[in-house]
Motif scaffolding. Structure first.
Motif, mmCIF file in Angstrom:
data_model
loop_
_atom_site.group_PDB
_atom_site.id
_atom_site.type_symbol
_atom_site.label_atom_id
_atom_site.label_comp_id
_atom_site.label_asym_id
_atom_site.label_seq_id
_atom_site.Cartn_x
_atom_site.Cartn_y
_atom_site.Cartn_z
ATOM 1 N N ASP A 740 32.934 121.918 31.561
ATOM 2 C CA ASP A 740 32.099 122.119 32.730
ATOM 3 C C ASP A 740 33.097 121.450 33.781
ATOM 4 O O ASP A 740 33.699 120.406 33.669
ATOM 5 N N ILE A 741 32.875 122.124 34.845
ATOM 6 C CA ILE A 741 33.710 121.823 36.307
ATOM 7 C C ILE A 741 33.143 120.391 36.568
ATOM 8 O O ILE A 741 31.767 120.300 36.825
ATOM 9 N N PRO A 742 33.849 119.265 36.646
ATOM 10 C CA PRO A 742 33.356 117.976 37.023
ATOM 11 C C PRO A 742 32.797 117.897 38.486
ATOM 12 O O PRO A 742 33.038 118.700 39.369
ATOM 13 N N GLN A 743 31.980 116.995 38.739
ATOM 14 C CA GLN A 743 31.225 116.685 39.956
ATOM 15 C C GLN A 743 32.035 115.976 40.930
ATOM 16 O O GLN A 743 32.911 115.185 40.258
ATOM 17 N N VAL A 744 32.016 115.733 41.973
ATOM 18 C CA VAL A 744 32.613 114.972 42.944
ATOM 19 C C VAL A 744 32.065 113.432 42.763
ATOM 20 O O VAL A 744 31.101 113.229 42.060
ATOM 21 N N THR A 745 32.964 112.626 42.922
ATOM 22 C CA THR A 745 32.642 111.024 42.979
ATOM 23 C C THR A 745 32.068 110.681 44.102
ATOM 24 O O THR A 745 32.788 111.011 45.277
ATOM 25 N N VAL A 746 31.244 109.760 44.059
ATOM 26 C CA VAL A 746 30.439 109.225 45.276
ATOM 27 C C VAL A 746 30.602 107.565 44.927
ATOM 28 O O VAL A 746 29.931 107.079 44.203
ATOM 29 N N ASN A 747 31.155 107.079 46.003
ATOM 30 C CA ASN A 747 31.209 105.456 45.949
ATOM 31 C C ASN A 747 30.479 104.719 47.146
ATOM 32 O O ASN A 747 30.552 105.445 48.198
ATOM 33 N N LEU A 748 29.872 103.495 46.868
ATOM 34 C CA LEU A 748 29.252 102.847 48.177
ATOM 35 C C LEU A 748 30.545 102.375 48.585
ATOM 36 O O LEU A 748 31.541 101.589 48.025
ATOM 37 N N LEU A 749 30.509 102.390 49.928
ATOM 38 C CA LEU A 749 31.612 102.176 50.754
ATOM 39 C C LEU A 749 31.133 100.830 51.343
ATOM 40 O O LEU A 749 31.909 99.869 51.635
ATOM 41 N N SER A 750 30.067 100.299 51.788
ATOM 42 C CA SER A 750 29.787 98.923 52.152
ATOM 43 C C SER A 750 30.343 97.830 51.326
ATOM 44 O O SER A 750 30.125 97.984 50.104
ATOM 45 N N GLN A 751 30.873 96.870 51.784
ATOM 46 C CA GLN A 751 31.432 95.879 51.041
ATOM 47 C C GLN A 751 30.420 94.842 50.637
ATOM 48 O O GLN A 751 30.548 94.121 49.587
ATOM 49 N N THR A 752 29.716 94.369 51.534
ATOM 50 C CA THR A 752 28.776 93.178 51.495
ATOM 51 C C THR A 752 27.712 93.462 50.128
ATOM 52 O O THR A 752 27.243 94.546 49.772
#
Length: 855
Positions: A740-752
């Protein structure tokens, strides 16, 4: 089993035998069989006694065991029947020299409801609800709920009692309140009456005060009632969504403990089995509170994030439609605003309207951009390429706008002005300018086709012939009227399915862009000719029907060829389809929905719905063919495209025929004749360089139509514009075993990772843009504790950005934490859950250093 009962049994059997005793017999009456499971299990583990269960039907057997089989053993007689009168008790003789284990009412109650009798907190609470526990049905339901609780304390015990009284599906205060509110808006009081009669309403209101700060002083009416609590919870949630100062008329409604109110409403919205109840309650409150009168003058900026009541979606759509109609808008801002609504509660009910708005926005923006691009194009080939890569999107946006807006009923009035704006941009600013430019470039070259533009007449020799030579099966699907922009959408839909891969290109039809010539041009031929009757022949053979085209194919490929209609294929079972296609190497499959609808005057305005139906039918056909029939290659193309405008064709756009024009075949977009017909209102071309004929074709200038009787004027084809002459060519292959075509990756950007406030803003980055190799991802995001209890509202992130710049793929979301006591030593987690894959869950660990906000 309760510890005190175990101790009593052990004490009894460990006690010394009395004078004359050889063994001990203990009996216990338990009609409700509360101790059945525990006694049975214990008797298997201990040598202290033998367990005999007494019923109405085994007295003789029990007597035999006591006197013969177990004459020297300690025995527990466990009666699972109601105690009979002494005169009617067959076991009275045994009982007279046995001892009874009597349980006090409290012990029986604790055993019945499944709580530990040594836990004073639970037993004290049970005593306060003795009326509740008098019912066996209520007791059974309570016990089932309480056994599910991970933590068993006074709070969870009271939640279970509330759940039983309110008939909630889950034992928590959220579901109990939902049931009370849903009942209230129906004018019923059964659940609340149950709390008053069998529960403890004072403890209920203390719980509500602890959760939301709702008490006599906070109540806008000065009274405690379900109706007032309900109104104030909804208004408190609405106030939290408001970006500016909240209207003073509603200030008395706002509860002191805002966070918990926000989380409650948000959780209600996200409980799938309770969404109908939310809609019913919210709609009723919307009317009672007069939301439409209080907020009908608000700015667009104030309502963009509001989702408490559906009136705001109505209002937002009306305002967006109005502002889009008036022009002078920020395209990117409006597009982002509409995209953000997708995560809101009411979006599913207004999805069609939002789609219509978004496609109108795309159309207006694309038309505005086209104006400057047209001035830079001075070559027919470049213009053709620009349509294939860019300008087709305007036709596509126009079609999609009407496909969605045609489905609207209650919002029709709001879209009247916007529809006029769409028509003006499409018909006046796009089509007329676009067609005029094309006319100019065509006349400069004074010829219809070019070698650097792929010609439809070369399709068989360029694409199909090589498969025939290699004896490989090839299937050609020809959909009548499938213009390029629709083919492009079909291509995207096929690529979204992991089974397909391929390429998309275009071909230019011969003129006129008619069904007869287009269907013939796609067949194998050395000669393509138009007869004096207007009939098109291939190598001297007629092509006017599927039967005739089948003859052409078989003459070229013997019995290995087949021409068949989509409707005929639909009637075949899997085995029949395989049999029909068996041994065939060239299969032409004809589909006709778009042209069949568009060519009829009474149905031509349904042509965009017919396009959508066609796309769905063709995708289903592809899935069936690749599942049931093996083929090396599948093609999708068309005989011609079409030109369509929803607005009525004006008299100035109709060309009156003059008697001097002599033609053999007439159409609203072309006239075939034996000699050139120069006219100021049309373009005349010789067909000799396209097909075997000395005939000429006359095309009306621009988007004009010849004034002829019969048929409609809004849907036409046969002319020279790219909308009519550019047909898609999809080359599709099935990829077996493709992941299956993979989905995009979503990351938490906030560092704290340490939070000090109950209101938190976090940023998330979609790492890569959506593309042919990466598809969108939809996430549900919220905070929870170590055992999985939700602690915040739930946000929906739809990661579907195609923007190349990473900063354009960042989203910022607001989270409200529950106002409870947080332990600095404990771990808390931000949960990112994939809505389409339950296994795809990411958790980020956080520490919470927040001062407790409730007593």
């Amino acid at each position: 089993m309760a510890q005190d009962i175990i101790k009593k049994i052990q004490t009894f059997f460990h006690s010394p035998l009395q004078t004359g005793e050889k063994r001990k017999i203990l009996y216990l009456y338990d009609e409700d069989e509360q101790y059945d499971e525990q006694l049975t299990e214990w008797s298997k583990e201990t040598a202290l006694f033998e367990l005999l269960k007494v019923t109405d039907h085994n007295y003789f057997q029990i007597h035999y065991h006591i006197e013969k089989v177990m004459a020297d053993k300690n025995i527990v007689l466990y009666y699972t029947i109601k105690r009979p009168n002494d005169q009617e008790n067959p076991m009275l003789g045994v009982l007279l020299y046995s001892y009874e284990l009597k349980l006090d009412q409290d012990s029986q109650l604790y055993a019945a409801i499944g709580i530990d009798s040594t836990n004073e907190a639970l037993t004290d609470l049970a005593k306060q609800y003795q009326t509740f526990f008098k019912s066996k049905e209520r007791t059974t339901k309570f016990k089932k709920f309480f056994q599910q609780m991970i933590t068993q304390n006074q709070e969870t015990m009271e939640f279970c009692i509330l759940a039983v009284l309110t008939k909630a599906k889950q034992p928590d205060w959220t579901n109990s309140l939902i049931e009370l509110f849903a009942e209230s808006v129906k004018g019923q009081t059964m659940r609340w009456s149950a709390i008053e009669k069998f529960g403890n309403k004072d403890r209920f209101w203390r719980l509500i005060n602890r959760l939301f700060g709702f008490n006599l002083s906070a109540s806008k009416t000065g009274k405690l009632s379900i109706e007032t609590l309900m109104e104030q919870l909804f208004i408190t949630h609405l106030a939290s969504e408001w970006p500016e100062e909240f209207p003073k008329a509603f200030e008395p409604f706002v509860l002191p403990k805002v966070n918990q109110a926000i989380i409650f409403i948000n959780q209600w919205m996200n409980l799938r089995d309770q969404q109908l109840s939310y809609i019913q309650v919210a709609d009723q409150l919307e009317k009672e509170l007069g939301i439409n009168q209080l907020f009908n003058q608000e700015s667009l900026a104030n309502v963009t994030e509001v989702q408490t009541f559906q009136w705001f979606d109505n209002y937002l759509i009306q305002q967006l439609a109005s502002q889009l109609a008036n022009g002078g808008i920020d395209y990117d801002y409006y597009d982002q605003l509409i995209a953000q609504r997708r995560g809101k509660f009411w979006y599913k009910d207004y999805r069609t309207a939002y789609h219509a708005l978004r496609w109108s926005l795309k159309l207006v923006k694309a038309v505005d951009e086209m104006t400057s691009l047209l001035a830079k194009i001075h070559d027919k080939h470049l213009f053709w390429q620009m349509y294939q890569t860019n300008f087709y999107k305007i036709d596509q946006a126009y079609r999609k706008f009407y496909f969605y807006s045609d489905q609207l009923i209650h919002l029709n009035d709001s879209f009247e002005d916007l529809t006029l704006t769409v028509e003006r941009h499409y018909h006046q600013l796009f089509l007329k300018e676009f067609a005029a430019k094309w006319d100019q470039l065509v006349m400069q070259e004074a010829r219809l086709s070019r070698k650097d533009i792929t010609q439809q007449t070369h399709f068989y020799s360029d694409e199909v012939a090589s498969f025939v030579e290699q004896d490989k099966k090839v299937i050609v699907i020809i959909s009548d009227g499938l213009r390029f922009e629709a083919g492009q959408e079909l291509f995207q839909r096929l690529l979204e399915d992991k089974r397909f891969t391929g390429d998309l290109s275009s071909m230019q039809t011969a003129l006129p862009s008619s069904t007869a010539l287009g269907m013939a041009a796609l067949l194998p031929h050395q000669q393509l000719a138009i007869e004096s009757t207007g009939e098109v022949r291939v190598n001297g053979l007629s092509t006017e029907s599927i039967v005739k085209r089948n003859e052409v194919l078989q003459k070229n490929s013997s019995d290995k060829a087949l021409a068949i209609s989509y409707d005929a294929v639909n009637q075949l079972s899997r085995d029949e389809l395989r049999s029909e296609f068996s041994g065939k190497k060239v299969i032409y499959l004809y589909h006709n929905r778009i042209d069949a609808i568009g060519d009829q005057r009474i149905t031509e305005n349904d042509v965009f719905a017919a396009v959508e139906e066609t796309l769905q039918q063709l995708k289903r056909l592809f899935i069936r063919l690749t599942t049931e029939v093996s083929a090396a290659q599948l093609f999708v193309t068309a005989d011609h495209g079409f030109l369509y405008s929803r607005s009525t064709i004006q008299s100035t756009e109709k060309v009156q025929l003059i008697t001097e024009l002599k033609g053999t075949s007439y159409n609203k977009r072309f006239i075939l004749s034996e000699q050139e017909n120069p006219t100021q209102t049309g373009l005349s071309f010789s067909l000799a360089n396209q097909i075997s004929t000395n005939r000429h074709v006359l095309i009306p200038r621009g988007i004009n139509r010849f004034s002829l009787a019969g048929g409609g004027y809004q849907y036409v084809h046969g002319g020279h514009l790219p909308q009519e002459t550019m047909v898609p060519l999809l080359k599709i292959k099935m990829v077996r075993g493709r992941n299956d075509i993979p989905q995009v990756t979503v990351n938490l950007l906030s560092q704290t990772r340490t939070l000090t406030n109950s209101v938190i803003w976090l940023e998330f980055l979609q790492l890569d843009p959506v593309s042919e190799t990466l598809k969108e991802k939809r996430l549900s995001v919220y905070f929870e504790d170590e055992i999985g209890n939700k602690l915040s509202n739930e946000q929906v992130i739809i990661a579907d950005s195609r923007n190349e710049l990473s900063q354009d793929r960042i989203v910022r979301e607001k989270f409200i934490l529950s106002t409870i006591s947080y332990q600095q030593s404990s771990n808390y987690y931000l949960v990112m859950k994939n809505s389409k894959d339950i296994k795809d869950v990411t958790k980020e660990r956080f520490k919470l250093d927040i001062v407790r906000e409730i007593e």
